[in-house]
Scaffold this motif. Structure first.
Motif, PDB file in Angstrom:
ATOM      1  N   ARG A 184       0.929  -0.919  -0.203  1.00 36.02           N
ATOM      2  CA  ARG A 184      -0.206  -0.351  -0.392  1.00 36.02           C
ATOM      3  C   ARG A 184       0.988   1.023  -0.229  1.00 36.02           C
ATOM      4  O   ARG A 184       0.073   2.591  -0.206  1.00 36.02           O
ATOM      5  CB  ARG A 184      -1.157   0.245   1.349  1.00 36.02           C
ATOM      6  N   GLY A 185       2.176   0.859   0.011  1.00 38.88           N
ATOM      7  CA  GLY A 185       2.735   1.969  -0.264  1.00 38.88           C
ATOM      8  C   GLY A 185       3.746   2.524   0.726  1.00 38.88           C
ATOM      9  O   GLY A 185       3.849   3.703   0.565  1.00 38.88           O
ATOM     10  N   PHE A 186       3.647   2.020   2.092  1.00 42.71           N
ATOM     11  CA  PHE A 186       3.931   2.124   3.454  1.00 42.71           C
ATOM     12  C   PHE A 186       5.625   1.624   3.718  1.00 42.71           C
ATOM     13  O   PHE A 186       5.648   1.255   3.605  1.00 42.71           O
ATOM     14  CB  PHE A 186       2.937   2.215   4.324  1.00 42.71           C
ATOM     15  N   PHE A 187       6.494   2.676   3.101  1.00 44.67           N
ATOM     16  CA  PHE A 187       8.263   1.714   3.934  1.00 44.67           C
ATOM     17  C   PHE A 187       8.361   3.370   5.060  1.00 44.67           C
ATOM     18  O   PHE A 187       9.611   2.392   5.666  1.00 44.67           O
ATOM     19  CB  PHE A 187       8.702   2.853   2.540  1.00 44.67           C
ATOM     20  N   ASN A 188       7.321   3.836   5.687  1.00 43.57           N
ATOM     21  CA  ASN A 188       8.765   4.362   7.234  1.00 43.57           C
ATOM     22  C   ASN A 188       7.789   3.403   7.843  1.00 43.57           C
ATOM     23  O   ASN A 188       6.317   3.446   8.120  1.00 43.57           O
ATOM     24  CB  ASN A 188       8.202   5.753   6.785  1.00 43.57           C
ATOM     25  N   ASN A 189       8.617   2.565   8.807  1.00 43.34           N
ATOM     26  CA  ASN A 189       8.020   2.024  10.104  1.00 43.34           C
ATOM     27  C   ASN A 189       8.058   2.407  11.561  1.00 43.34           C
ATOM     28  O   ASN A 189       9.629   3.020  11.676  1.00 43.34           O
ATOM     29  CB  ASN A 189       8.895   0.641   9.750  1.00 43.34           C
ATOM     30  N   PHE A 190       7.775   2.165  11.932  1.00 45.86           N
ATOM     31  CA  PHE A 190       7.715   2.911  13.627  1.00 45.86           C
ATOM     32  C   PHE A 190       7.103   2.318  14.291  1.00 45.86           C
ATOM     33  O   PHE A 190       5.912   1.357  14.498  1.00 45.86           O
ATOM     34  CB  PHE A 190       6.796   4.448  13.433  1.00 45.86           C
ATOM     35  N   LEU A 191       7.907   1.873  15.404  1.00 50.26           N
ATOM     36  CA  LEU A 191       6.980   1.353  16.568  1.00 50.26           C
ATOM     37  C   LEU A 191       7.755   1.205  17.982  1.00 50.26           C
ATOM     38  O   LEU A 191       9.005   1.666  18.218  1.00 50.26           O
ATOM     39  CB  LEU A 191       6.955  -0.699  16.641  1.00 50.26           C
ATOM     40  N   VAL A 192       7.297   1.243  19.271  1.00 48.22           N
ATOM     41  CA  VAL A 192       8.143   1.523  20.632  1.00 48.22           C
ATOM     42  C   VAL A 192       8.023  -0.296  21.140  1.00 48.22           C
ATOM     43  O   VAL A 192       7.508  -1.479  21.179  1.00 48.22           O
ATOM     44  CB  VAL A 192       6.950   2.002  21.417  1.00 48.22           C
ATOM     45  N   ALA A 193       9.509  -0.555  21.262  1.00 41.15           N
ATOM     46  CA  ALA A 193      10.052  -1.898  21.658  1.00 41.15           C
ATOM     47  C   ALA A 193      10.338  -1.945  23.289  1.00 41.15           C
ATOM     48  O   ALA A 193      10.914  -0.579  23.508  1.00 41.15           O
ATOM     49  CB  ALA A 193      10.979  -2.049  20.982  1.00 41.15           C
ATOM     50  N   THR A 194      10.130  -2.955  23.740  1.00 42.87           N
ATOM     51  CA  THR A 194      10.951  -3.312  24.840  1.00 42.87           C
ATOM     52  C   THR A 194      12.397  -3.501  24.768  1.00 42.87           C
ATOM     53  O   THR A 194      12.556  -3.597  23.444  1.00 42.87           O
ATOM     54  CB  THR A 194      10.498  -4.471  25.943  1.00 42.87           C
ATOM     55  N   GLU A 195      12.957  -3.642  26.356  1.00 40.28           N
ATOM     56  CA  GLU A 195      14.642  -4.059  25.806  1.00 40.28           C
ATOM     57  C   GLU A 195      14.811  -5.128  25.684  1.00 40.28           C
ATOM     58  O   GLU A 195      15.431  -5.225  24.212  1.00 40.28           O
ATOM     59  CB  GLU A 195      15.178  -4.280  27.062  1.00 40.28           C
ATOM     60  N   VAL A 196      13.729  -6.665  25.732  1.00 41.33           N
ATOM     61  CA  VAL A 196      14.340  -7.778  24.926  1.00 41.33           C
ATOM     62  C   VAL A 196      13.452  -7.666  23.128  1.00 41.33           C
ATOM     63  O   VAL A 196      14.529  -8.181  22.490  1.00 41.33           O
ATOM     64  CB  VAL A 196      13.041  -8.844  24.981  1.00 41.33           C
ATOM     65  N   GLY A 197      12.281  -7.294  23.036  1.00 43.50           N
ATOM     66  CA  GLY A 197      11.663  -6.345  21.895  1.00 43.50           C
ATOM     67  C   GLY A 197      13.303  -5.811  20.943  1.00 43.50           C
ATOM     68  O   GLY A 197      13.170  -6.270  19.234  1.00 43.50           O
ATOM     69  N   LYS A 198      13.532  -5.151  20.928  1.00 45.71           N
ATOM     70  CA  LYS A 198      14.750  -4.237  20.789  1.00 45.71           C
ATOM     71  C   LYS A 198      16.098  -4.569  19.826  1.00 45.71           C
ATOM     72  O   LYS A 198      16.256  -4.960  18.864  1.00 45.71           O
ATOM     73  CB  LYS A 198      15.424  -3.191  21.933  1.00 45.71           C
ATOM     74  N   LEU A 199      15.745  -5.199  20.407  1.00 44.43           N
ATOM     75  CA  LEU A 199      17.304  -6.825  19.779  1.00 44.43           C
ATOM     76  C   LEU A 199      16.704  -7.617  18.675  1.00 44.43           C
ATOM     77  O   LEU A 199      17.127  -7.160  17.607  1.00 44.43           O
ATOM     78  CB  LEU A 199      17.807  -7.892  21.186  1.00 44.43           C
ATOM     79  N   LEU A 200      14.966  -8.512  18.937  1.00 46.25           N
ATOM     80  CA  LEU A 200      14.726  -8.485  17.651  1.00 46.25           C
ATOM     81  C   LEU A 200      14.752  -7.560  16.359  1.00 46.25           C
ATOM     82  O   LEU A 200      15.220  -7.733  15.338  1.00 46.25           O
ATOM     83  CB  LEU A 200      13.552  -9.006  17.712  1.00 46.25           C
ATOM     84  N   TYR A 201      14.210  -6.224  16.517  1.00 50.85           N
ATOM     85  CA  TYR A 201      14.429  -5.557  15.921  1.00 50.85           C
ATOM     86  C   TYR A 201      15.012  -4.725  15.365  1.00 50.85           C
ATOM     87  O   TYR A 201      15.757  -4.790  14.199  1.00 50.85           O
ATOM     88  CB  TYR A 201      13.041  -4.443  16.059  1.00 50.85           C
ATOM     89  N   GLU A 202      16.462  -4.613  15.575  1.00 45.30           N
ATOM     90  CA  GLU A 202      18.004  -4.481  15.413  1.00 45.30           C
ATOM     91  C   GLU A 202      18.488  -5.286  14.982  1.00 45.30           C
ATOM     92  O   GLU A 202      18.819  -4.990  13.275  1.00 45.30           O
ATOM     93  CB  GLU A 202      18.802  -4.228  16.655  1.00 45.30           C
ATOM     94  N   ASN A 203      17.734  -6.266  15.345  1.00 51.33           N
ATOM     95  CA  ASN A 203      18.359  -7.841  13.291  1.00 51.33           C
ATOM     96  C   ASN A 203      17.781  -7.570  12.769  1.00 51.33           C
ATOM     97  O   ASN A 203      17.745  -8.040  11.289  1.00 51.33           O
ATOM     98  CB  ASN A 203      18.020  -8.434  14.551  1.00 51.33           C
ATOM     99  N   LEU A 204      16.634  -6.887  12.456  1.00 48.01           N
ATOM    100  CA  LEU A 204      15.721  -7.039  11.360  1.00 48.01           C
ATOM    101  C   LEU A 204      16.010  -5.824  10.525  1.00 48.01           C
ATOM    102  O   LEU A 204      15.472  -5.498   9.071  1.00 48.01           O
ATOM    103  CB  LEU A 204      14.018  -6.785  11.551  1.00 48.01           C
TER     104      LEU A 204
END
Length: 213
Positions: free
Chosen positions: A178-198
Motif C-alpha cells: 500500500r506504499g508505506f515504507f516508513n516503519n515505527f514502533l515502541v519496543a521493550t529491551e527484549v523486543g529491541k534486539l529482535l528489531y535491530e536484527n531486522l
C-alpha cells in the motif's frame, strides 16, 4: 548533537496506536499529547517529545493512580527529579525502519496457519497452532506516512520458533503493498534486539512513569 524528536512523528505514531486499540485520538496538552485510554490500569497517558517543565509540573500535580506520563528521554534523566509516588517503568525504545526489513529466510513451522483481518486502517496477522491456540499476533496501522506496528506478541508455548518475525514480515508485506515504507514502533529491551536484527534503529529512548495503587 542528536536532532530533537519530531512532535509530528510522535503525533502520527499516537494516532496509529489509538486506531490499533480503538481509542480516541490524542489531544494537545501544552507541549505534549494526551490520550483518554480508559483501561483499569491505564486511565490516561500523556506523551512528551522531550523532557521539559510541562512534564515535571504535571508529575508534581497528579496524585491519582494509573495515569501514565511518557517522555522521549532516558530513564536516568528522571531519577531524583520526580515525586517518590511515581514508579519508573523499564526503559522503552522508539524505533524506526525507513527501508525494507532484513529478514532471513522464513517459513511458517509445520502445524501453524496464518489468519489475516482488516478493520479500516488497522491490519491484523494472527498465527494459529494446530490445537487452535493463538500462537502469535501483531498489528500494523497505516496512517499518514507511517506504518505503525503494535502488539507483536508470541504466546509462551510458541516462542523461539521465529513466529514474531513471521508476523512482522507479513505485516510489512501489507504496508509495502500500500506504499508505506516508513516503519515505527515502541519496543521493550527484549523486543529491541529482535528489531535491530531486522534492520531497525533506535529513534529515541522512551520512558514511562506511573503511580500504582
Amino acid at each position: 548533537m542528536k536532532p530533537k524528536v519530531s512532535a509530528e512523528i510522535i503525533e502520527n505514531w499516537l494516532k496509529g496506536w489509538s486506531l490499533s486499540r480503538e481509542l480516541p485520538f490524542a489531544v494537545k496538552y501544552k507541549s505534549g499529547l494526551k490520550v483518554e485510554v480508559g483501561y483499569e490500569k491505564q486511565k490516561e497517558r500523556y506523551v512528551f517529545p522531550d523532557l521539559n517543565l510541562d512534564f515535571f509540573q504535571l508529575a508534581d500535580s497528579i496524585e491519582e493512580a494509573w495515569i501514565y506520563l511518557k517522555v522521549c528521554a532516558a530513564a536516568d534523566q528522571l531519577t531524583g527529579k520526580i515525586p517518590e509516588r511515581w514508579k519508573l517503568q523499564p526503559q522503552g525504545y522508539m524505533m524506526t525502519c525507513f527501508h525494507p526489513m532484513n529478514f532471513p529466510k522464513l517459513n511458517l513451522p509445520k502445524g501453524y496457519r496464518v489468519e489475516y483481518s482488516q478493520k479500516g486502517f488497522v491490519f491484523e496477522v494472527k498465527i494459529i497452532a494446530e490445537n487452535g491456540e493463538q500462537a502469535a499476533i501483531g498489528y500494523v496501522v497505516l496512517t499518514d506516512d507511517l506504518a505503525v506496528y503494535d502488539r507483536i506478541v508470541t504466546g509462551k508455548n510458541h516462542q523461539r520458533k521465529g513466529l514474531a518475525s513471521f508476523v512482522l514480515k507479513e505485516l510489512e508485506k501489507i504496508a509495502l503493498s500500500r506504499g508505506f515504507f516508513n516503519n515505527f514502533l515502541v519496543a521493550t529491551e527484549v523486543g529491541k534486539l529482535l528489531y535491530e536484527n531486522l534492520g531497525w534503529k533506535v529513534y529515541s529512548l522512551y520512558t514511562s512513569i506511573v503511580i500504582e495503587k
